[in-house]
Design a protein around this motif. Structure first.
Motif, PDB file in Angstrom:
ATOM      1  N   TYR A   1      30.098 -32.612  -8.236  1.00 26.24           N
ATOM      2  CA  TYR A   1      29.979 -33.715  -7.279  1.00 26.24           C
ATOM      3  C   TYR A   1      31.362 -34.195  -6.838  1.00 26.24           C
ATOM      4  N   GLN A   2      32.302 -34.261  -7.766  1.00 29.73           N
ATOM      5  CA  GLN A   2      33.662 -34.672  -7.403  1.00 29.73           C
ATOM      6  C   GLN A   2      34.300 -33.662  -6.444  1.00 29.73           C
ATOM      7  N   GLU A   3      34.104 -32.372  -6.683  1.00 30.85           N
ATOM      8  CA  GLU A   3      34.643 -31.352  -5.775  1.00 30.85           C
ATOM      9  C   GLU A   3      34.014 -31.468  -4.386  1.00 30.85           C
ATOM     10  N   ALA A   4      32.713 -31.704  -4.341  1.00 33.39           N
ATOM     11  CA  ALA A   4      32.036 -31.855  -3.049  1.00 33.39           C
ATOM     12  C   ALA A   4      32.535 -33.099  -2.311  1.00 33.39           C
ATOM     13  N   ALA A   5      32.751 -34.198  -3.032  1.00 37.92           N
ATOM     14  CA  ALA A   5      33.274 -35.412  -2.408  1.00 37.92           C
ATOM     15  C   ALA A   5      34.694 -35.185  -1.888  1.00 37.92           C
ATOM     16  N   THR A   6      35.496 -34.464  -2.635  1.00 32.30           N
ATOM     17  CA  THR A   6      36.852 -34.144  -2.185  1.00 32.30           C
ATOM     18  C   THR A   6      36.799 -33.298  -0.918  1.00 32.30           C
ATOM     19  N   TYR A   7      35.912 -32.320  -0.890  1.00 32.26           N
ATOM     20  CA  TYR A   7      35.745 -31.495   0.312  1.00 32.26           C
ATOM     21  C   TYR A   7      35.290 -32.348   1.498  1.00 32.26           C
ATOM     22  N   HIS A   8      34.375 -33.272   1.250  1.00 33.59           N
ATOM     23  CA  HIS A   8      33.908 -34.175   2.304  1.00 33.59           C
ATOM     24  C   HIS A   8      35.074 -34.958   2.904  1.00 33.59           C
ATOM     25  N   TYR A   9      35.929 -35.511   2.061  1.00 33.61           N
ATOM     26  CA  TYR A   9      37.044 -36.310   2.560  1.00 33.61           C
ATOM     27  C   TYR A   9      38.126 -35.454   3.213  1.00 33.61           C
ATOM     28  N   LYS A  10      38.329 -34.239   2.734  1.00 33.12           N
ATOM     29  CA  LYS A  10      39.333 -33.360   3.336  1.00 33.12           C
ATOM     30  C   LYS A  10      38.973 -32.981   4.754  1.00 33.12           C
ATOM     31  N   THR A  11      37.688 -32.847   5.022  1.00 28.82           N
ATOM     32  CA  THR A  11      37.256 -32.440   6.358  1.00 28.82           C
ATOM     33  C   THR A  11      36.845 -33.626   7.212  1.00 28.82           C
ATOM     34  N   GLY A  12      36.996 -34.827   6.705  1.00 25.12           N
ATOM     35  CA  GLY A  12      36.627 -36.022   7.451  1.00 25.12           C
ATOM     36  C   GLY A  12      37.835 -36.608   8.176  1.00 25.12           C
ATOM     37  N   LYS A  13      37.914 -37.917   8.211  1.00 21.64           N
ATOM     38  CA  LYS A  13      38.976 -38.623   8.920  1.00 21.64           C
ATOM     39  C   LYS A  13      40.213 -38.868   8.064  1.00 21.64           C
TER      40      LYS A  13
ATOM     41  N   GLN B   1       9.570 -36.576  -1.971  1.00 21.52           N
ATOM     42  CA  GLN B   1       9.568 -37.044  -0.587  1.00 21.52           C
ATOM     43  C   GLN B   1      10.055 -35.927   0.316  1.00 21.52           C
ATOM     44  N   THR B   2       9.533 -35.898   1.550  1.00 18.11           N
ATOM     45  CA  THR B   2       9.956 -34.898   2.513  1.00 18.11           C
ATOM     46  C   THR B   2      10.860 -35.553   3.545  1.00 18.11           C
ATOM     47  N   LEU B   3      12.014 -34.970   3.745  1.00 23.37           N
ATOM     48  CA  LEU B   3      12.948 -35.445   4.757  1.00 23.37           C
ATOM     49  C   LEU B   3      12.876 -34.486   5.938  1.00 23.37           C
ATOM     50  N   ALA B   4      12.431 -35.009   7.074  1.00 21.52           N
ATOM     51  CA  ALA B   4      12.323 -34.183   8.275  1.00 21.52           C
ATOM     52  C   ALA B   4      13.713 -33.790   8.752  1.00 21.52           C
ATOM     53  N   TRP B   5      13.796 -32.679   9.461  1.00 20.88           N
ATOM     54  CA  TRP B   5      15.090 -32.179   9.931  1.00 20.88           C
ATOM     55  C   TRP B   5      15.777 -33.183  10.847  1.00 20.88           C
ATOM     56  N   GLU B   6      15.020 -34.020  11.532  1.00 20.57           N
ATOM     57  CA  GLU B   6      15.616 -34.999  12.454  1.00 20.57           C
ATOM     58  C   GLU B   6      16.477 -36.036  11.732  1.00 20.57           C
ATOM     59  N   LEU B   7      16.242 -36.215  10.442  1.00 17.38           N
ATOM     60  CA  LEU B   7      17.017 -37.189   9.669  1.00 17.38           C
ATOM     61  C   LEU B   7      18.427 -36.714   9.343  1.00 17.38           C
ATOM     62  N   PHE B   8      18.653 -35.417   9.482  1.00 10.65           N
ATOM     63  CA  PHE B   8      19.968 -34.865   9.153  1.00 10.65           C
ATOM     64  C   PHE B   8      20.825 -34.787  10.402  1.00 10.65           C
ATOM     65  N   SER B   9      22.076 -35.189  10.274  1.00  9.59           N
ATOM     66  CA  SER B   9      22.966 -35.242  11.444  1.00  9.59           C
ATOM     67  C   SER B   9      23.886 -34.033  11.551  1.00  9.59           C
ATOM     68  N   LYS B  10      24.339 -33.491  10.432  1.00 10.51           N
ATOM     69  CA  LYS B  10      25.221 -32.317  10.470  1.00 10.51           C
ATOM     70  C   LYS B  10      25.242 -31.672   9.099  1.00 10.51           C
ATOM     71  N   TRP B  11      25.865 -30.512   9.046  1.00  9.96           N
ATOM     72  CA  TRP B  11      26.051 -29.812   7.782  1.00  9.96           C
ATOM     73  C   TRP B  11      27.359 -29.050   7.837  1.00  9.96           C
ATOM     74  N   LYS B  12      27.899 -28.783   6.674  1.00 10.48           N
ATOM     75  CA  LYS B  12      29.088 -27.940   6.579  1.00 10.48           C
ATOM     76  C   LYS B  12      29.084 -27.267   5.214  1.00 10.48           C
ATOM     77  N   GLN B  13      29.925 -26.265   5.111  1.00 10.24           N
ATOM     78  CA  GLN B  13      29.969 -25.505   3.871  1.00 10.24           C
ATOM     79  C   GLN B  13      31.390 -25.064   3.564  1.00 10.24           C
ATOM     80  N   ASN B  14      31.625 -24.806   2.294  1.00  9.51           N
ATOM     81  CA  ASN B  14      32.837 -24.122   1.871  1.00  9.51           C
ATOM     82  C   ASN B  14      32.411 -22.999   0.942  1.00  9.51           C
ATOM     83  N   GLU B  15      33.307 -22.469   0.151  1.00  8.70           N
ATOM     84  CA  GLU B  15      32.950 -21.326  -0.693  1.00  8.70           C
ATOM     85  C   GLU B  15      32.033 -21.707  -1.854  1.00  8.70           C
TER      86      GLU B  15
END
Length: 161
Positions: free
Chosen positions: A12-24, A110-124
Protein backbone atom coordinates in the motif's frame (compact mmCIF):
# COMPACT_ATOMS: atom_id res chain seq x y z
CA UNK A 1 -13.03 -12.86 -13.65
CA UNK A 2 -12.30 -13.28 -9.93
CA UNK A 3 -9.23 -11.90 -8.19
CA UNK A 4 -8.44 -12.62 -4.53
CA UNK A 5 -5.64 -10.86 -2.69
CA UNK A 6 -4.58 -9.21 0.53
CA UNK A 7 -2.53 -6.01 0.45
CA UNK A 8 0.43 -5.68 2.76
CA UNK A 9 1.43 -2.40 4.38
CA UNK A 10 4.51 -2.22 2.17
CA UNK A 11 2.45 -2.72 -0.99
CA UNK A 12 0.00 0.00 0.00
CA UNK A 13 2.86 2.39 0.77
CA UNK A 14 4.47 1.66 -2.63
CA UNK A 15 1.14 2.25 -4.39
CA UNK A 16 0.64 5.54 -2.52
CA UNK A 17 4.15 6.64 -3.48
CA UNK A 18 3.41 5.79 -7.11
CA UNK A 19 0.15 7.75 -6.88
CA UNK A 20 1.96 10.86 -5.63
CA UNK A 21 4.83 10.53 -8.13
CA UNK A 22 2.42 10.63 -11.03
CA UNK A 23 0.15 13.26 -9.52
CA UNK A 24 0.71 16.97 -8.89
CA UNK A 25 3.53 16.55 -6.40
CA UNK A 26 6.32 16.63 -9.05
CA UNK A 27 4.89 19.95 -10.23
CA UNK A 28 5.04 21.30 -6.67
CA UNK A 29 8.64 20.12 -6.35
CA UNK A 30 9.50 21.87 -9.63
CA UNK A 31 7.89 25.11 -8.39
CA UNK A 32 9.82 24.84 -5.12
CA UNK A 33 13.08 24.24 -7.03
CA UNK A 34 12.39 27.26 -9.24
CA UNK A 35 11.60 29.51 -6.28
CA UNK A 36 14.67 28.36 -4.35
CA UNK A 37 16.92 28.91 -7.37
CA UNK A 38 15.42 32.33 -8.01
CA UNK A 39 15.89 33.36 -4.36
CA UNK A 40 19.49 32.14 -4.48
CA UNK A 41 20.24 34.08 -7.67
CA UNK A 42 18.59 37.28 -6.44
CA UNK A 43 20.19 37.18 -3.01
CA UNK A 44 23.74 36.36 -4.08
CA UNK A 45 26.61 38.79 -4.49
CA UNK A 46 28.56 36.97 -7.20
CA UNK A 47 31.75 38.88 -6.42
CA UNK A 48 31.88 37.12 -3.02
CA UNK A 49 32.89 33.49 -3.65
CA UNK A 50 32.08 32.37 -0.09
CA UNK A 51 28.53 33.73 -0.34
CA UNK A 52 28.01 31.97 -3.70
CA UNK A 53 29.14 28.62 -2.23
CA UNK A 54 27.03 29.12 0.92
CA UNK A 55 23.91 29.94 -1.10
CA UNK A 56 24.39 26.97 -3.43
CA UNK A 57 24.82 24.62 -0.47
CA UNK A 58 21.85 26.15 1.35
CA UNK A 59 19.65 25.74 -1.75
CA UNK A 60 20.81 22.16 -2.27
CA UNK A 61 20.09 21.16 1.33
CA UNK A 62 16.73 22.95 1.36
CA UNK A 63 15.67 21.06 -1.77
CA UNK A 64 16.98 17.75 -0.44
CA UNK A 65 15.13 18.31 2.83
CA UNK A 66 11.88 19.14 1.02
CA UNK A 67 12.05 16.03 -1.19
CA UNK A 68 12.96 13.79 1.77
CA UNK A 69 10.24 15.36 3.91
CA UNK A 70 7.52 14.78 1.29
CA UNK A 71 8.57 11.14 0.90
CA UNK A 72 8.52 10.61 4.65
CA UNK A 73 5.10 12.25 4.96
CA UNK A 74 3.74 10.11 2.11
CA UNK A 75 4.95 6.89 3.77
CA UNK A 76 3.62 8.00 7.16
CA UNK A 77 0.20 8.96 5.76
CA UNK A 78 -0.09 5.68 3.86
CA UNK A 79 0.83 3.74 7.00
CA UNK A 80 -1.80 5.57 9.05
CA UNK A 81 -4.49 5.07 6.41
CA UNK A 82 -3.64 1.37 6.15
CA UNK A 83 -3.70 0.81 9.91
CA UNK A 84 -6.93 2.78 10.48
CA UNK A 85 -8.79 1.24 7.57
CA UNK A 86 -10.92 -1.76 8.46
CA UNK A 87 -10.81 -2.87 4.82
CA UNK A 88 -7.31 -2.40 3.40
CA UNK A 89 -5.58 -5.10 5.42
CA UNK A 90 -8.31 -7.72 4.88
CA UNK A 91 -8.47 -10.29 2.11
CA UNK A 92 -10.58 -9.04 -0.78
CA UNK A 93 -12.15 -10.82 -3.73
CA UNK A 94 -12.96 -8.76 -6.80
CA UNK A 95 -15.45 -10.01 -9.39
CA UNK A 96 -14.83 -8.00 -12.54
CA UNK A 97 -17.41 -8.01 -15.31
CA UNK A 98 -19.08 -5.70 -17.81
CA UNK A 99 -21.35 -4.41 -15.03
CA UNK A 100 -18.47 -3.21 -12.88
CA UNK A 101 -16.36 -4.42 -10.01
CA UNK A 102 -17.98 -6.32 -7.16
CA UNK A 103 -15.99 -6.28 -3.96
CA UNK A 104 -16.40 -9.08 -1.44
CA UNK A 105 -14.76 -8.21 1.83
CA UNK A 106 -15.79 -10.96 4.23
CA UNK A 107 -19.59 -10.56 4.31
CA UNK A 108 -19.62 -6.99 2.94
CA UNK A 109 -20.39 -7.11 -0.78
CA UNK A 110 -21.09 -4.23 -3.12
CA UNK A 111 -20.92 -3.65 -6.87
CA UNK A 112 -19.26 -0.51 -8.16
CA UNK A 113 -20.44 0.37 -11.65
CA UNK A 114 -17.81 1.40 -14.18
CA UNK A 115 -19.25 4.94 -14.23
CA UNK A 116 -17.98 5.47 -10.67
CA UNK A 117 -14.37 5.14 -11.77
CA UNK A 118 -12.66 8.20 -13.22
CA UNK A 119 -9.26 6.87 -14.37
CA UNK A 120 -6.72 4.12 -13.98
CA UNK A 121 -2.99 3.74 -14.26
CA UNK A 122 -0.42 1.05 -13.80
CA UNK A 123 3.24 0.44 -13.16
CA UNK A 124 5.23 -2.78 -13.06
CA UNK A 125 3.68 -3.86 -9.73
CA UNK A 126 0.18 -2.38 -9.42
CA UNK A 127 -3.01 -1.22 -11.06
CA UNK A 128 -4.50 1.88 -9.46
CA UNK A 129 -8.19 2.42 -10.20
CA UNK A 130 -9.50 5.84 -9.17
CA UNK A 131 -12.95 6.78 -7.92
CA UNK A 132 -11.84 10.42 -7.54
CA UNK A 133 -8.49 12.22 -7.86
CA UNK A 134 -7.48 11.34 -4.29
CA UNK A 135 -9.05 7.91 -3.77
CA UNK A 136 -7.92 4.75 -5.48
CA UNK A 137 -8.14 0.99 -5.27
CA UNK A 138 -4.97 -1.04 -5.57
CA UNK A 139 -4.77 -4.32 -7.44
CA UNK A 140 -1.33 -5.94 -7.17
CA UNK A 141 -0.11 -7.56 -10.36
CA UNK A 142 1.50 -10.40 -8.38
CA UNK A 143 -1.93 -12.06 -8.01
CA UNK A 144 -2.74 -12.05 -11.73
CA UNK A 145 -1.56 -14.34 -14.47
CA UNK A 146 -0.95 -12.99 -17.99
CA UNK A 147 -4.45 -13.77 -19.31
CA UNK A 148 -6.05 -12.09 -16.27
CA UNK A 149 -3.86 -9.01 -16.78
CA UNK A 150 -4.94 -8.80 -20.41
CA UNK A 151 -8.61 -9.26 -19.48
CA UNK A 152 -8.42 -6.64 -16.73
CA UNK A 153 -6.68 -4.14 -18.99
CA UNK A 154 -9.32 -4.75 -21.68
CA UNK A 155 -12.09 -3.94 -19.17
CA UNK A 156 -10.24 -0.86 -17.92
CA UNK A 157 -9.59 0.46 -21.43
CA UNK A 158 -13.16 -0.21 -22.52
CA UNK A 159 -15.04 1.22 -19.54
CA UNK A 160 -12.76 3.87 -18.02
CA UNK A 161 -11.90 6.69 -20.37
Amino acid sequence: MNITYQLTLNEYQEAATYHYKTGKRPLLVAVFVGMATFMMLVGTDFSNTQQVINNILMTFFALAFYILFTRMVTAWQAKNIYKKSPILSKEVTLRISGKGIQQDKKNNSQTLAWELFSKWKQNEKYYLIYTNPHQFNVIPKRVLNESQKEELEAYLEKYIK
